[in-house]
Design a protein around this motif. Structure first.
Motif, PDB file in Angstrom:
ATOM      1  N   SER A 179      -7.088  -1.005   4.257  1.00  0.00           N
ATOM      2  CA  SER A 179      -7.518   0.312   3.787  1.00  0.00           C
ATOM      3  C   SER A 179      -8.028   1.166   4.938  1.00  0.00           C
ATOM      4  O   SER A 179      -7.772   2.373   5.006  1.00  0.00           O
ATOM      5  N   PRO A 182     -12.877  -2.142  -1.502  1.00  0.00           N
ATOM      6  CA  PRO A 182     -12.471  -1.758  -2.866  1.00  0.00           C
ATOM      7  C   PRO A 182     -13.424  -2.243  -3.950  1.00  0.00           C
ATOM      8  O   PRO A 182     -13.688  -1.511  -4.912  1.00  0.00           O
ATOM      9  N   MET A 204       0.845  -1.182   0.000  1.00  0.00           N
ATOM     10  CA  MET A 204       0.000   0.000   0.000  1.00  0.00           C
ATOM     11  C   MET A 204       0.889   1.245   0.000  1.00  0.00           C
ATOM     12  O   MET A 204       1.941   1.279   0.641  1.00  0.00           O
ATOM     13  N   PRO A 230      -7.141   5.419   0.753  1.00  0.00           N
ATOM     14  CA  PRO A 230      -8.037   4.770  -0.211  1.00  0.00           C
ATOM     15  C   PRO A 230      -9.376   5.496  -0.322  1.00  0.00           C
ATOM     16  O   PRO A 230      -9.787   6.219   0.597  1.00  0.00           O
ATOM     17  N   ASP A 288     -15.439   1.240   2.681  1.00  0.00           N
ATOM     18  CA  ASP A 288     -14.158   1.347   1.994  1.00  0.00           C
ATOM     19  C   ASP A 288     -13.790   0.088   1.217  1.00  0.00           C
ATOM     20  O   ASP A 288     -12.681  -0.011   0.691  1.00  0.00           O
TER      21      ASP A 288
END
Length: 279
Positions: free
Chosen positions: A44, A239, A1, A222, A237
């Motif tokens: 995230s 993805p 990340m 994110p 959150d």
């Protein structure tokens, strides 16, 4: 990340908490994903805590202290970082909004907060709770106008709003209030401060027919999506969900009128409201 940028701890308590979390995590040798697994959240989410875009809840603070051996630091300080002038269900989303580099929103029923005028915001808040004292409504309106001041920056954040035509035709606060509200939106569009499209009633069924939608992107965290209902709301959150809802927004933008035709419709409706107010 991606490693987040250094934060300014003096800017707000949440930034301080996020900076301390990142320091403690790196000192312990955990990645964001590894620490997330230990407190049952995503990597995230840890990134968003570190960037100051998410609020640290007491149960998360307690588990972080246990996982990182921070002696109760996060449990002691998370309350200060959680203080907000907004309603509990919206506070985290409003504060994340202030950090966003891009906001994409579909508004099906009302003009969204960032585009509201004080008079329109007052009418919405008064309808939200008709028995609220006037001074409380004043505080709510002031808070909404303070949020809208992020548009004072000439370019950031990118704001792209798809307005359902029903939101423009729903007479909120009276015809004069509606005329002013639509002229305000048209002004933002003409100054290239917001991309505004109108989803016409003639579009029929569409990809977001079941409700409102707000997507937020950040430079150092994110992306998030915010769902809002009657006196409740939540941030997500995941993805896969964010990608799916970004696709939904793209479909809405494709179904909507072009920005030029949308502006023409908004200004025509503003003129109609003005003439109906002063025949």
């Amino acid at each position: 990340m991606t490693r987040p940028k250094d934060l300014d701890p003096s800017s707000n308590p949440r930034a301080l908490l996020g900076a301390e979390l990142r320091h403690a995590r790196e000192k312990s040798g955990f990645s964001q994903e590894e620490l997330g697994c230990r407190i049952f959240v995503s990597g995230s989410f840890i990134g968003q805590l570190e960037a100051g875009t998410r609020r640290m809840q007491p149960d998360h603070a307690r588990m972080l202290d246990e996982a990182l051996g921070t002696g109760g630091f996060f449990a002691r300080n998370c309350k200060a970082a959680a203080k907000s002038k907004y309603d509990e269900h919206f506070a985290e989303a409003a504060e994340a909004e202030g950090h966003a580099t891009a906001i994409r929103q579909y508004a099906p029923l009302l003009i969204p907060g960032l585009l509201q005028t004080p008079a329109y915001a007052r009418a919405v808040n008064r309808a939200y709770d008709p028995t609220t004292p006037e001074e409380t409504v004043d505080e709510w309106v002031d808070g909404r106008m303070e949020r809208a001041r992020l548009l004072d920056h000439p370019t950031k954040p990118l704001l792209w709003v798809v307005l359902d035509e029903s939101a423009l035709r729903r007479e909120t606060g009276g015809r004069a209030v509606m005329a002013e509200a639509l002229r305000h939106i048209a002004g933002l569009a003409r100054r290239s401060r917001a991309i505004v499209q109108v989803l016409p009633l003639s579009a029929g069924a569409h990809a977001a027919a079941q409700g409102a939608l707000k997507l937020m992107e950040f430079e150092d965290a994110p992306p998030l999506v915010y769902f809002e209902g009657v006196r409740n709301g939540r941030l997500e959150d995941d993805p896969a969900m964010v990608d799916q809802l970004r696709f939904v927004f793209d479909l809405l933008a494709a179904d909507a009128l072009s920005p030029e035709k949308s502006l023409a419709l908004i200004e025509a409706l503003a003129q109609d409201y003005t003439h109906e107010e002063h025949p």
